[in-house]
Design a protein around this motif. Structure first.
Motif, PDB file in Angstrom:
ATOM      1  N   ARG A  15       0.810  -1.214   0.000  1.00  0.00           N
ATOM      2  CA  ARG A  15       0.000   0.000   0.000  1.00  0.00           C
ATOM      3  C   ARG A  15       0.849   1.272   0.000  1.00  0.00           C
ATOM      4  O   ARG A  15       0.338   2.379  -0.042  1.00  0.00           O
ATOM      5  N   ASN A  16       2.185   1.072   0.109  1.00  0.00           N
ATOM      6  CA  ASN A  16       3.060   2.252   0.149  1.00  0.00           C
ATOM      7  C   ASN A  16       3.434   2.707  -1.247  1.00  0.00           C
ATOM      8  O   ASN A  16       3.995   1.933  -2.025  1.00  0.00           O
ATOM      9  N   HIS A  17       3.134   3.949  -1.544  1.00  0.00           N
ATOM     10  CA  HIS A  17       3.568   4.498  -2.827  1.00  0.00           C
ATOM     11  C   HIS A  17       5.005   4.941  -2.707  1.00  0.00           C
ATOM     12  O   HIS A  17       5.343   5.741  -1.859  1.00  0.00           O
ATOM     13  N   ALA A  18       5.866   4.373  -3.567  1.00  0.00           N
ATOM     14  CA  ALA A  18       7.263   4.783  -3.559  1.00  0.00           C
ATOM     15  C   ALA A  18       7.469   5.889  -4.578  1.00  0.00           C
ATOM     16  O   ALA A  18       8.261   6.806  -4.381  1.00  0.00           O
ATOM     17  N   LEU A  19       6.741   5.804  -5.681  1.00  0.00           N
ATOM     18  CA  LEU A  19       6.836   6.821  -6.734  1.00  0.00           C
ATOM     19  C   LEU A  19       5.434   7.061  -7.293  1.00  0.00           C
ATOM     20  O   LEU A  19       4.711   6.111  -7.580  1.00  0.00           O
ATOM     21  N   THR A  20       5.064   8.320  -7.421  1.00  0.00           N
ATOM     22  CA  THR A  20       3.745   8.632  -7.950  1.00  0.00           C
ATOM     23  C   THR A  20       3.874   9.546  -9.162  1.00  0.00           C
ATOM     24  O   THR A  20       4.377  10.665  -9.042  1.00  0.00           O
ATOM     25  N   ASP A  21       3.450   9.050 -10.307  1.00  0.00           N
ATOM     26  CA  ASP A  21       3.402   9.846 -11.548  1.00  0.00           C
ATOM     27  C   ASP A  21       4.638  10.700 -11.767  1.00  0.00           C
ATOM     28  O   ASP A  21       4.545  11.920 -11.906  1.00  0.00           O
ATOM     29  N   ILE A  22       5.787  10.060 -11.791  1.00  0.00           N
ATOM     30  CA  ILE A  22       7.026  10.823 -11.944  1.00  0.00           C
ATOM     31  C   ILE A  22       7.304  11.070 -13.427  1.00  0.00           C
ATOM     32  O   ILE A  22       7.304  10.132 -14.241  1.00  0.00           O
ATOM     33  N   ASP A  23       7.522  12.319 -13.777  1.00  0.00           N
ATOM     34  CA  ASP A  23       8.022  12.686 -15.112  1.00  0.00           C
ATOM     35  C   ASP A  23       9.379  13.327 -14.920  1.00  0.00           C
ATOM     36  O   ASP A  23       9.527  14.212 -14.083  1.00  0.00           O
ATOM     37  N   LEU A  24      10.347  12.886 -15.693  1.00  0.00           N
ATOM     38  CA  LEU A  24      11.671  13.498 -15.595  1.00  0.00           C
ATOM     39  C   LEU A  24      12.279  13.544 -16.979  1.00  0.00           C
ATOM     40  O   LEU A  24      11.987  12.691 -17.817  1.00  0.00           O
ATOM     41  N   SER A  25      13.148  14.518 -17.184  1.00  0.00           N
ATOM     42  CA  SER A  25      13.906  14.473 -18.417  1.00  0.00           C
ATOM     43  C   SER A  25      15.316  14.972 -18.144  1.00  0.00           C
ATOM     44  O   SER A  25      15.510  16.043 -17.582  1.00  0.00           O
ATOM     45  N   VAL A  26      16.271  14.136 -18.466  1.00  0.00           N
ATOM     46  CA  VAL A  26      17.674  14.436 -18.166  1.00  0.00           C
ATOM     47  C   VAL A  26      18.385  14.775 -19.472  1.00  0.00           C
ATOM     48  O   VAL A  26      18.517  13.923 -20.349  1.00  0.00           O
ATOM     49  N   PRO A  27      18.848  16.024 -19.637  1.00  0.00           N
ATOM     50  CA  PRO A  27      19.515  16.387 -20.887  1.00  0.00           C
ATOM     51  C   PRO A  27      20.882  15.720 -20.987  1.00  0.00           C
ATOM     52  O   PRO A  27      21.535  15.499 -19.975  1.00  0.00           O
ATOM     53  N   LYS A  28      21.272  15.422 -22.205  1.00  0.00           N
ATOM     54  CA  LYS A  28      22.577  14.805 -22.413  1.00  0.00           C
ATOM     55  C   LYS A  28      23.671  15.759 -21.956  1.00  0.00           C
ATOM     56  O   LYS A  28      23.620  16.948 -22.208  1.00  0.00           O
ATOM     57  N   GLY A  29      24.658  15.209 -21.243  1.00  0.00           N
ATOM     58  CA  GLY A  29      25.785  16.010 -20.795  1.00  0.00           C
ATOM     59  C   GLY A  29      25.550  16.762 -19.507  1.00  0.00           C
ATOM     60  O   GLY A  29      26.435  17.476 -19.033  1.00  0.00           O
ATOM     61  N   ALA A  30      24.388  16.610 -18.929  1.00  0.00           N
ATOM     62  CA  ALA A  30      24.084  17.358 -17.711  1.00  0.00           C
ATOM     63  C   ALA A  30      24.683  16.660 -16.483  1.00  0.00           C
ATOM     64  O   ALA A  30      25.029  15.492 -16.529  1.00  0.00           O
ATOM     65  N   VAL A  31      24.814  17.438 -15.410  1.00  0.00           N
ATOM     66  CA  VAL A  31      25.020  16.824 -14.101  1.00  0.00           C
ATOM     67  C   VAL A  31      23.706  17.042 -13.370  1.00  0.00           C
ATOM     68  O   VAL A  31      23.344  18.162 -13.030  1.00  0.00           O
ATOM     69  N   TYR A  32      22.979  15.967 -13.213  1.00  0.00           N
ATOM     70  CA  TYR A  32      21.594  16.062 -12.799  1.00  0.00           C
ATOM     71  C   TYR A  32      21.481  15.671 -11.329  1.00  0.00           C
ATOM     72  O   TYR A  32      21.863  14.565 -10.928  1.00  0.00           O
ATOM     73  N   GLY A  33      21.006  16.545 -10.512  1.00  0.00           N
ATOM     74  CA  GLY A  33      20.869  16.244  -9.091  1.00  0.00           C
ATOM     75  C   GLY A  33      19.493  15.703  -8.778  1.00  0.00           C
ATOM     76  O   GLY A  33      18.485  16.292  -9.144  1.00  0.00           O
ATOM     77  N   SER A  57       3.799   1.133 -13.606  1.00  0.00           N
ATOM     78  CA  SER A  57       3.330   1.714 -14.859  1.00  0.00           C
ATOM     79  C   SER A  57       4.246   2.869 -15.236  1.00  0.00           C
ATOM     80  O   SER A  57       5.078   3.303 -14.444  1.00  0.00           O
ATOM     81  N   GLY A  58       4.067   3.364 -16.460  1.00  0.00           N
ATOM     82  CA  GLY A  58       4.913   4.454 -16.932  1.00  0.00           C
ATOM     83  C   GLY A  58       6.019   3.920 -17.821  1.00  0.00           C
ATOM     84  O   GLY A  58       6.200   2.713 -17.938  1.00  0.00           O
ATOM     85  N   SER A  59       6.731   4.829 -18.488  1.00  0.00           N
ATOM     86  CA  SER A  59       7.778   4.350 -19.383  1.00  0.00           C
ATOM     87  C   SER A  59       9.056   5.163 -19.239  1.00  0.00           C
ATOM     88  O   SER A  59       9.032   6.327 -18.839  1.00  0.00           O
ATOM     89  N   ILE A  60      10.161   4.510 -19.576  1.00  0.00           N
ATOM     90  CA  ILE A  60      11.469   5.140 -19.516  1.00  0.00           C
ATOM     91  C   ILE A  60      12.114   5.015 -20.889  1.00  0.00           C
ATOM     92  O   ILE A  60      12.120   3.930 -21.481  1.00  0.00           O
ATOM     93  N   PHE A  61      12.625   6.125 -21.386  1.00  0.00           N
ATOM     94  CA  PHE A  61      13.319   6.103 -22.666  1.00  0.00           C
ATOM     95  C   PHE A  61      14.770   6.448 -22.446  1.00  0.00           C
ATOM     96  O   PHE A  61      15.093   7.409 -21.754  1.00  0.00           O
ATOM     97  N   PHE A  62      15.642   5.602 -23.014  1.00  0.00           N
ATOM     98  CA  PHE A  62      17.066   5.875 -22.965  1.00  0.00           C
ATOM     99  C   PHE A  62      17.503   6.212 -24.381  1.00  0.00           C
ATOM    100  O   PHE A  62      17.360   5.393 -25.287  1.00  0.00           O
ATOM    101  N   LYS A  63      17.976   7.408 -24.592  1.00  0.00           N
ATOM    102  CA  LYS A  63      18.319   7.879 -25.933  1.00  0.00           C
ATOM    103  C   LYS A  63      17.190   7.574 -26.932  1.00  0.00           C
ATOM    104  O   LYS A  63      17.416   6.976 -27.992  1.00  0.00           O
ATOM    105  N   ASN A  64      15.995   7.954 -26.533  1.00  0.00           N
ATOM    106  CA  ASN A  64      14.798   7.807 -27.367  1.00  0.00           C
ATOM    107  C   ASN A  64      14.375   6.366 -27.640  1.00  0.00           C
ATOM    108  O   ASN A  64      13.495   6.120 -28.445  1.00  0.00           O
TER     109      ASN A  64
END
Lengths: 299, 435
Positions: A15-33, A57-64
Motif C-alpha cells: 500500500r506504500n507508494h514509492a513513486l507517484t506519476d514521476i516525469d523526468l527528463s535528463v539532458p545529455k551532458g548534464a550533471v543532474y541532481g 506503470s509508466g515508461s522510460i526512454f534511454f536515448k529515445n
C-alpha cells in the motif's frame, strides 16, 4: 537532446507508494541532481532506471529508445552503500564487474589497467579488499562503476564516507567525466554538493516530484526578490523596520522589494547613505528545498 | 548465459583458490584412515603386547571347564572365597570366578570378582561357556549322549540371490548393500547441509554488503542465484572427487601396512581371490567378495551422482532464498525448519525404514517424494531398484528442483533488495505471490 526521459512512472510496495506519476527528463551532458529526504523514493527510482526492479506503470526512454536490458552496458551505477567482495583481489573484482557489464576479456584487462593507473593504485591490484582502507576501497568501487565507460552514470550519495582528500579526487573525476560528455545523475540529500556540481535538479518528496529543471532557472523562479544592502549611513535616522546589523563604519540589512522596481529602491536607499554593496540574495538549494517541502505539507 | 558462466566461474574460483579449501580438502580424507589406523594399532597392540590375564576359578561342582584364550587363562583351585578375593586385591590374579554348589535346573550364585569392571564381551564369554556346560550336563543326565548333540550341531548361512527381469541371477548380500546405502545416503545428507550453508552465507554476504545492487543491475537475479548454486555445487563435486581419490589411495596404503601383520594365510586369501574360490573355507568372506564383484558399481555411481546433484539443487535453491530473506546469518535460524525437517525425516527414514526393508511401502514413498528421495533412494540403490520406481523418483526430483528454484527465485528476487525489515513467513508468502 535528452539522454533519459521518464513519463508517468508509478511504483508501489503493497500500500506504500514509492513513486507517484514521476516525469523526468535528463539532458545529455548534464550533471543532474536527484534530491530528496531519506525515504522519498530516490533509491526506488534509481533501481528502476538500473532495471533492478520493474515499475508498475509508466515508461522510460534511454536515448529515445524504450529502456531494455541491452542498455545496461551504457549505464553505470555507484550504489550508496558500497559493496565489494572482501576476500577478492582488487584486480579480479574489477575484471568481474567489467565482464558482467558486457566487456570482453581483453577489453576488461585494458580498462582495469587504465583506471588503476589513473587513480594511482596499480600497486594494490593483488591486494584483497579487506586489506585496504575505506578510502582505498571506495576508489576501487568508483572504478567499478565507470569501468565500462557508461554514457550515463548514476551516483547514489557519492560523497558519503569519503575523507576530504578522496572526496576532492572523486569530485574532479566527476567533472572530468562530464567534460567527456558523460551524463551524470547524483542522488543525494546533501545540498551543498548539488550546488557545486549540478546544473539540473529534480526534487522528490514522499514519492512525488515537487520540482525540476535547470538549477539557474529554478533559482530564478523562486528568488525571494530580496537584496542585501551595505551602506555608510549619513547622519539621519534609518527606518526602524530595517533589521540593521551595525559594523565599524557601515550598516547592513536585507530589503524586500514587494513589487517595487529595483532601481526605485536603490535610488531611495541612496538618500540614507553611501552605498557600499547592493546584491540580490540568491536562495541556496537547501533553502528552496525546505521551502518546497513545507509548502507541500501545508498544501 | 555468458553472464551466468561468469558468476559460476567466480563462485568456483574464489572458493577453490582459498587456503582453507586446500586444507579442508587435504586433511579431511586423512581423518578417516587416521582414525581407522589408530583403532587397528590399539587393537594390535593390545592383543600382542598385553600380559596374559589369569583368572582364578573355584568350582565347587567340579564340572566346569572354560577354555583359555590368547588374553585370558583360567587356573583352577579349591581356595576358599576370602582367599580368592585376596588374590585379586593383591594383584596376583586378574579376576576370581566363584561357582558355588548349584542346582542344574536353577543355577544361581555364580560371582565374578575383579579389580575393575569386566567387559561385556568377557562376561558373556564366561556365561556362554557355563551355559553350554550346564546344558550338556542336563542332556547327559536325561540320557542323551553329548556326542550325538555335537553331531547335530549345524552351521548355516543363507545365500541370497536376486532375480531380475532379464533372467539374470545375482548374488546379493544385505551387509554390503546396507553399507553402500548407509554411506552414500549420509554423504548426500552432509553435502546438502555443508554446501547449502555456503550458498546461504554467500547470498547474505552479497546482500549485506550491497554488492548485489551492482550485480543485479547487470544480471537477472534468477541468473545470479543459479550461477551461485551451480558454482558452489561444482566446488563440492571437486572436493568429493579429490576425497575419493585420496581416501582410496590412503586406505590402500594403510590396509596394506596392517595387512602385512595379519596371519599369513588370511593375507594370502585376501590378496588372491582365485585361491579363495578353491579353498572355500571361509564362506562369509567369500560371499562378500563375490557380492562386491556382482554389484553394478557404475549404476550405483550414476544413481548417486544424480541424487547427489538433484538433492543439492533442490535444497540449494531454498538455502539461497533464506539467505536473501535475512540480513545476517543469525536471523537465518527462523527459516531453517522447512529445510531441516524433511532432511531429518529422510535421514531417519533411511535408517529406520529404507535400509531395513528397502521394498516396504514407507521406503517407496520416502524414495519417491523429492524432498526425501535424494537421501532415501540411496538406501535402495544397491539392492536394485525397479525401473519404474527409479523413473518416477527421478522425474519427481527434477520437477521438485524446478519447483523449488521457481519459489526460491521469487523470494530471492525481492529479498536481496530489502533491508532492515523484519521478514517472517507471511512476508515470504507475499513475495512469492508478487508478480
Amino acid at each position: 537532446m535528452e539522454i533519459l526521459k521518464i513519463t508517468g512512472l508509478n511504483k508501489a510496495f503493497g500500500r506504500n507508494h514509492a513513486l507517484t506519476d514521476i516525469d523526468l527528463s535528463v539532458p545529455k551532458g548534464a550533471v543532474y541532481g536527484l534530491l530528496g529526504p531519506n525515504g522519498a523514493g530516490k533509491t526506488t527510482l534509481i533501481r528502476i532506471i538500473n532495471q533492478i526492479i520493474d515499475a508498475d506503470s509508466g515508461s522510460i526512454f534511454f536515448k529515445n529508445e524504450l529502456l531494455e536490458p541491452k542498455h545496461i552496458s551504457k549505464i553505470g551505477y555507484l550504489p550508496e552503500e558500497r559493496g565489494l567482495y572482501k576476500k577478492m583481489k582488487v584486480w579480479d573484482q574489477l575484471i568481474y564487474f567489467a565482464r558482467l557489464k558486457g566487456l570482453s576479456a581483453s577489453d576488461a584487462t585494458k580498462k582495469v589497467d587504465f583506471w588503476l593507473d589513473k587513480m594511482n593504485i596499480n600497486s594494490w591490484k593483488e591486494k584483497r579488499i579487506d586489506d585496504l582502507s575505506k578510502g582505498m576501497a571506495q576508489k576501487v568501487q568508483f572504478i567499478s562503476a565507470v569501468i565500462h565507460e557508461p554514457e550515463f552514470l548514476i551516483l547514489d550519495e557519492p560523497f558519503s564516507g569519503f575523507d576530504p582528500v578522496n572526496a576532492e579526487i572523486i569530485k574532479n573525476e566527476i567533472l572530468e567525466l562530464q567534460m567527456k560528455g558523460i551524463t551524470l545523475m547524483l542522488s543525494t540529500h546533501r545540498m551543498e554538493s548539488v550546488e557545486l556540481l549540478c546544473d539540473h535538479v529534480a526534487m522528490i518528496n514522499r514519492s512525488n516530484k515537487i520540482l525540476d529543471g535547470k538549477l539557474s532557472d529554478i533559482k530564478q523562479q523562486f528568488r525571494p526578490h530580496e537584496y542585501k544592502v551595505k551602506l555608510k549611513p549619513f547622519s539621519g535616522e534609518l527606518p526602524s523596520e530595517w533589521n540593521i546589523e551595525e559594523h565599524a563604519e557601515s550598516v547592513s540589512f536585507s530589503i524586500k522589494l514587494n513589487g517595487t522596481p529595483v532601481n526605485k529602491v536603490l535610488t531611495d536607499l541612496m538618500s540614507f547613505g553611501e552605498i557600499v554593496s547592493f546584491t540580490e540574495r540568491i536562495p541556496s538549494i537547501e533553502e528552496l528545498f525546505i521551502q518546497q517541502v513545507k509548502h507541500e505539507s501545508h498544501g | 548465459m555468458g553472464k551466468v558462466w561468469l558468476v559460476i566461474k567466480r563462485e568456483y574460483l574464489s572458493r577453490v583458490q582459498k587456503k582453507s579449501f586446500l586444507l579442508a580438502t587435504l586433511l579431511t580424507p586423512l581423518i578417516f584412515p587416521a582414525i581407522m589406523g589408530i583403532f587397528l594399532w590399539i587393537a594390535l597392540d593390545e592383543s600382542q603386547g598385553s600380559a596374559l590375564r589369569i583368572i582364578e576359578v573355584v568350582d565347587e561342582n567340579n564340572m566346569f571347564f572354560i577354555e583359555s584364550s590368547e588374553q585370558y587363562a583360567f587356573s583352577y583351585s579349591d581356595t576358599d572365597l576370602e582367599e580368592g578375593k585376596n588374590l585379586v586385591r593383591s594383584g596376583e590374579r586378574f579376576g576370581f570366578l566363584y561357582i558355588p554348589k548349584i542346582e542344574l535346573s536353577n543355577p544361581k550364585g555364580i560371582i565374578y570378582y575383579g579389580d575393575r569392571n569386566p567387559s561385556m564381551s568377557f562376561i558373556s564369554h564366561l556365561e556362554s561357556n557355563l551355559k553350554r556346560r550346564i546344558e550338556e550336563q542336563r542332556l547327559f543326565e536325561s540320557g542323551i549322549d553329548p556326542e550325538v548333540i555335537a553331531a547335530y550341531r549345524t552351521r548355516i548361512s543363507i545365500q541370497s540371490i536376486t532375480l531380475d527381469n532379464s533372467g539374470e541371477e545375482k548374488f546379493s548380500d544385505a551387509t554390503v548393500n546396507y553399507a553402500i546405502g548407509f554411506f552414500t545416503g549420509i554423504l548426500i545428507y552432509i553435502f546438502i547441509f555443508v554446501y547449502g550453508n555456503q550458498i546461504m552465507h554467500g547470498v547474505i554476504e552479497e546482500k549485506s554488503s550491497r554488492i548485489v545492487e551492482i550485480l543485479v543491475s547487470s544480471i537477472k537475479p534468477f541468473q545470479l542465484m543459479m550461477g551461485k548454486i551451480i558454482g558452489i555445487g561444482a566446488v563440492g563435486l571437486t572436493q568429493f572427487l579429490i576425497w575419493i581419490v585420496l581416501i582410496s589411495s590412503i586406505s590402500i596404503l594403510v590396509m596394506g601396512y596392517f595387512g602385512m601383520q595379519m596371519p599369513q594365510q588370511q593375507a594370502m586369501e585376501l590378496a588372491n581371490p582365485e585361491l579363495l574360490n578353491s579353498i572355500n573355507e571361509t564362506p562369509e568372506l567369500f560371499n562378500i567378495l563375490k557380492v562386491i564383484k556382482e554389484i553394478n558399481f557404475v549404476k550405483i555411481a550414476l544413481t548417486f551422482i544424480f541424487y547427489f546433484i538433484g538433492g543439492y539443487l533442490l535444497y540449494g535453491a531454498f538455502f539461497a532464498a533464506i539467505g536473501a530473506a535475512v540480513d545476517a546469518p543469525s536471523e537465518a535460524q527462523q527459516f531453517m525448519l522447512p529445510i531441516t525437517i524433511p532432511l531429518l525425516i529422510a535421514y531417519m527414514g533411511l535408517f529406520v525404514f529404507v535400509l531395513n526393508d528397502p521394498s516396504s511401502n514407507v521406503s517407496f514413498w520416502l524414495s519417491v517424494v523429492p524432498f526425501t528421495s535424494p537421501i532415501a533412494m540411496m538406501g535402495r540403490a544397491s539392492y536394485g531398484i525397479p525401473f519404474w520406481d527409479l523413473a518416477l523418483s527421478m522425474s519427481l526430483l527434477i520437477f521438485g528442483f524446478l519447483f523449488s528454484t521457481w519459489i526460491a527465485g521469487k523470494i530471492y528476487r525481492i529479498g536481496i533488495l530489502v533491508h532492515g525489515t523484519k521478514v517472517n513467513y507471511k512476508t515470504l508468502w507475499k513475495w512469492i505471490k508478487t508478480e
